[in-house]
Structure formats: C-alpha cells, structure tokens
Design a protein around this motif. Structure first.
Motif, PDB file in Angstrom:
ATOM      1  N   ALA A 295      -0.290  -1.016   0.120  1.00 50.61           N
ATOM      2  CA  ALA A 295       0.203  -2.149  -0.562  1.00 50.61           C
ATOM      3  C   ALA A 295      -0.089  -3.449   0.264  1.00 50.61           C
ATOM      4  O   ALA A 295      -0.343  -4.461  -0.391  1.00 50.61           O
ATOM      5  CB  ALA A 295       1.933  -1.762  -0.388  1.00 50.61           C
ATOM      6  N   ALA A 298      -3.637  -4.285  -0.606  1.00 47.54           N
ATOM      7  CA  ALA A 298      -3.792  -4.737  -1.837  1.00 47.54           C
ATOM      8  C   ALA A 298      -4.113  -6.462  -1.837  1.00 47.54           C
ATOM      9  O   ALA A 298      -4.494  -6.911  -2.999  1.00 47.54           O
ATOM     10  CB  ALA A 298      -2.821  -4.344  -2.803  1.00 47.54           C
ATOM     11  N   ARG A 302      -6.678 -10.403  -3.696  1.00 46.78           N
ATOM     12  CA  ARG A 302      -6.133 -11.659  -3.816  1.00 46.78           C
ATOM     13  C   ARG A 302      -7.038 -12.744  -3.611  1.00 46.78           C
ATOM     14  O   ARG A 302      -7.027 -13.327  -2.501  1.00 46.78           O
ATOM     15  CB  ARG A 302      -4.663 -11.943  -3.562  1.00 46.78           C
ATOM     16  N   VAL A 409       1.853  -8.645  -6.501  1.00 46.42           N
ATOM     17  CA  VAL A 409       1.099  -7.870  -5.189  1.00 46.42           C
ATOM     18  C   VAL A 409       1.558  -8.480  -3.962  1.00 46.42           C
ATOM     19  O   VAL A 409       2.030  -7.417  -3.068  1.00 46.42           O
ATOM     20  CB  VAL A 409      -0.531  -7.806  -5.436  1.00 46.42           C
TER      21      VAL A 409
END
Length: 445
Positions: A295, A298, A302, A409
C-alpha cells in the motif's frame, strides 16, 4: 528562592506519575532548577531541567495548604508545603490577572492579543482530562493551556490560531493572550509557556457525541445506522465541511507549496521506516507487513505534483468540539511524537482527513475492544456505522475542497500509516484495544 532539588525523591516520584511527563519509562534521574520566579504571594513559577529536557512547574508554596489542594502536595521545604499550583483556584486566578495586566516578572512576559481586554478576579478550575498539557478554565470565559514541556521557537498552536483568526474563520476558539519566556533560564531560547483562549462552555467533545451515537445503534436489535435516533451522519457531514474550510483558510493565510512526484514519494520512505520500527516492537503486526508495504509503495506510482500546506496535524474526534454554531477545531500543536521541525513542515491535507477517518473507526469499534469473541452482529453494525460516517465526512469535505476519495491510493496509505502508529500506541498503552487498528489494517487488505 525555591530549589526543586531540595524536594528529593518526592518530586521525581510526582513527576513520573503525571500524564504530561514524557519519559515515564526512563524516569527522572537528574532534576535541576533552571529558574524560579515568584509571581505572586504563594505562587512560584519554576522551570526545571529533567535529564536535559525543560519542564515548567507552577508551584504553590504555603505554610498552610488549603484542604481542597492537599491531594496536590509534592513535598515540604522547611515549614512550607510545595504543591501543584494548577490545582489551586486562588493562585491560578492570580496568574490570569497577570495576563490581564500585561505584566512582566522574572523573565516571563504576559501578553494580550491586540484589542483584547480581560476581566480580573475570575475564579479558576483545573481540567483533569489531558495528557501532554495542563489547562485551567476561568469561569465561563477563558481557558489557559500550560505547555508543560515548552519548546523554544515559534509555537505552532498559537501561530495557526492567529492565522485563522485573521482569516475570520469561525471554527476556532478566539486566541486571547500568551505567557512567554526563556526555556534556558538565562535568556534567549524564547518559548510560549501558556496560551489563553476563549472558553466554549456549551461545547461537547466530538468523541463523546460520536460514541453516544454508536451506543444507540448497538443497543438496537433491528435498526440500521440511518434509522437510529442518534444517527451521527449529519454531524459527520458538517464536520467534514468545517475541516475543509479550515484547510482552505490555512492555505490562504500561510500559503501552499507544490512538490513533485519524487519529493512526494519521499513520504513513502518515512512510512516504511515507521513500519520497520513498529514491526520490531509488535509481533502481532508481522502478518500484515506485505499488505502495508504494498500500500505504501503504491504511492510511488502516483506521478502527479502534490500540494502541501499547514494542516491541523493530529486531527481526530477528541480534537473537535460541537458548539451551538457548528464544529470547532482545537489543539493545533501537531502530532505529539513528532519533532518541532516535523510538526511545522507543510503536509497534504489528506493526512488530517485520514486521521479523522481512523477516528470514526475507533468510535465504532471501541465498545467491542477486549471482547474475546465479539458478537458478529455487533461487529457488522459497528462497521455499518463507521462506513456511513466516513462517507458523510468525505461528502461534507468535498463540498468545499476536492473529494478526498479521488486520491484513493494516497488516502489509503495515509490511513494505514496512521493505523501502524496506533498499533504501536495500543501495544504499549492499551493492549485490549490493539485489535482495533489491526482489524482496520486487515479490512483494507
């Protein structure tokens, strides 16, 4: 003048027992007086060094101690008792008068905010439900927060309240005055020692209001969250709007910075480092390591710039008050465990959003904490309450700012990072509550 060293073991025992003392595990082995100033008859302000860290101790020094403050006695010096003056309404009333007069004494300055006038002789009473500071209420008008562990330099709590007041924001208590002085005892290193604000006598803490709603739902056998009389979703929506309005005002008053994707990804490294530290302390978190690392990583994908600004920094339901006119945010000091530099650094407003979403989760599940086999129906109803109010908060926020769920996210990573912090806290302080953040992490997997 008083020297706290002369109080011996009685002082160190008292210090370690206080909720605001930070080094409970280490104790207080070296306590030295840096400065002692008599502010009024019987009232002495003492700045001490405890193993190199400064603390302030307003002390009462009297031959005869009033019966209602006998519980606050720390020790004796000759024929005089020494006690915690914050528990003495008379002595704390004298402290307010010094602020009202704009006085200076022994290196301490008592300063009113521009245009403020205070009433003299208002009776004081202490508030006992605090951790890192001590607050004293005066009648129904004022509240004085004493920073027990003052830090030199700008005070974020005061500065952000002033910025929001200048912006005309209604979601804060009015700043009224400060007490400032050196934390070295010898000049320089000025710090804010106390912050006087408007007291909101009819305010109800957000945590109390939210958890009352949860109790109403769990007590019902066949109603949904939107059918119970104590439904909180409307308040959650209004709270989301209030938080967004405060964020917008802070952005306008203190500015925003846009950081590129690589700089934003640097926060991932900090998240991973925090996870490393907690994994080393809490074995129960080990099964969730892969989920958490994925997580956090991730966020690296971005690739858009990210706007950062001053935010609340430690937002949860215990940091908001419901008054007749709406929601008020309090205590803009930032995360207690962070350094002053970290607290002053601009952050994404989504960090505040994540903190509040985690708080809704806590409100929903705290009544089930410690149950070895929590009723599945109760757990399902708690989940329903949390989901409903989390969504309502985001809906309210989106009316003023962008919808935080559009940054799914990043928001998920920030929530999980907060949950990791909670795992460490509960492991050390409330083991029965450890299941709350662990369950949240697993729901996010």
């Amino acid at each position: 003048m008083i020297r706290v060293e002369d109080l011996g073991a009685g002082l160190t025992t008292w210090l370690v027992a206080q909720r605001w003392f930070r080094a409970k595990a280490r104790g207080a082995s070296d306590v030295r007086t840096l400065r002692a100033t008599e502010l009024a008859e019987g009232l002495v302000h003492v700045l001490v060094s405890v193993d190199g860290e400064p603390y302030q101790l307003p002390l009462g020094v009297r031959t005869t101690v009033p019966e209602h403050v006998e519980h606050a006695v720390i020790g004796r010096l000759g024929d005089k008792a020494v006690y915690d003056a914050t528990q003495d309404p008379e002595l704390m009333g004298r402290l307010l008068d010094l602020i009202a007069d704009g006085a200076s004494a022994g290196g301490l300055d008592f300063l009113l905010e521009p245009g403020v006038e205070l009433e003299h002789g208002v009776r004081a009473r202490p508030i006992g439900v605090e951790q890192s500071n001590t607050s004293v209420v005066y009648g129904s008008q004022y509240i004085l927060k004493l920073y027990r562990r003052p830090e030199p330099g700008p005070n974020r709590d005061v500065d952000l309240h002033r910025a929001l007041r200048s912006a005309g924001v209604k979601h804060i208590a009015e700043p009224l005055g400060v007490v400032s002085g050196s934390v070295t005892g010898g000049g320089g290193d000025e710090a804010v020692l106390g912050f006087l604000q408007e007291f909101l006598p009819d305010a109800v803490e957000g945590w109390a209001t939210a958890t009352a709603s949860v109790r109403d739902l769990l007590a019902e056998g066949d109603l949904h969250a939107d059918e119970v009389g104590g439904d909180f979703a409307g308040e959650a929506h209004r709270l989301g709007t209030a938080v967004a309005e405060v964020h917008a005002a802070l952005a306008n008053a203190t500015g925003t910075i846009t950081i590129d994707a690589d700089a934003a990804a640097g926060e991932v490294d900090a998240m991973q480092a925090r996870l490393d530290a907690v994994l080393a302390e809490v074995p129960d978190l080990a099964p969730d390591e892969a989920t958490l690392r994925a997580a956090f990583d991730a966020v690296r994908a971005r690739r858009r710039p990210l706007a950062v600004q001053q935010i609340h920094g430690d937002l949860h339901l215990g940091q908001v008050l419901r008054v007749t006119t709406g929601w008020v945010l309090i205590d803009f000091e930032g995360e207690p465990a962070a350094t002053p530099e970290q607290r002053r650094a601009p952050r994404t407003p989504l960090r505040d959003v994540a903190g509040m979403l985690r708080s809704f989760d806590y409100a929903a599940f705290h009544l089930l904490a410690g149950m070895p086999d929590a009723d599945r129906q109760l757990a399902a109803r708690a989940t329903e309450w949390a989901d409903r109010n989390r969504a309502a908060f985001c809906d309210g926020y989106a009316q003023v700012a962008g919808d935080p769920r559009e940054e799914a996210v990043l928001l998920r990573a920030l929530e999980l990072d907060k949950a990791v912090y909670e795992v460490r806290y509960e492991h050390h302080n409330r083991p029965d509550w450890l299941a709350i953040p662990l369950a949240a992490i697993r729901r996010h997997s």
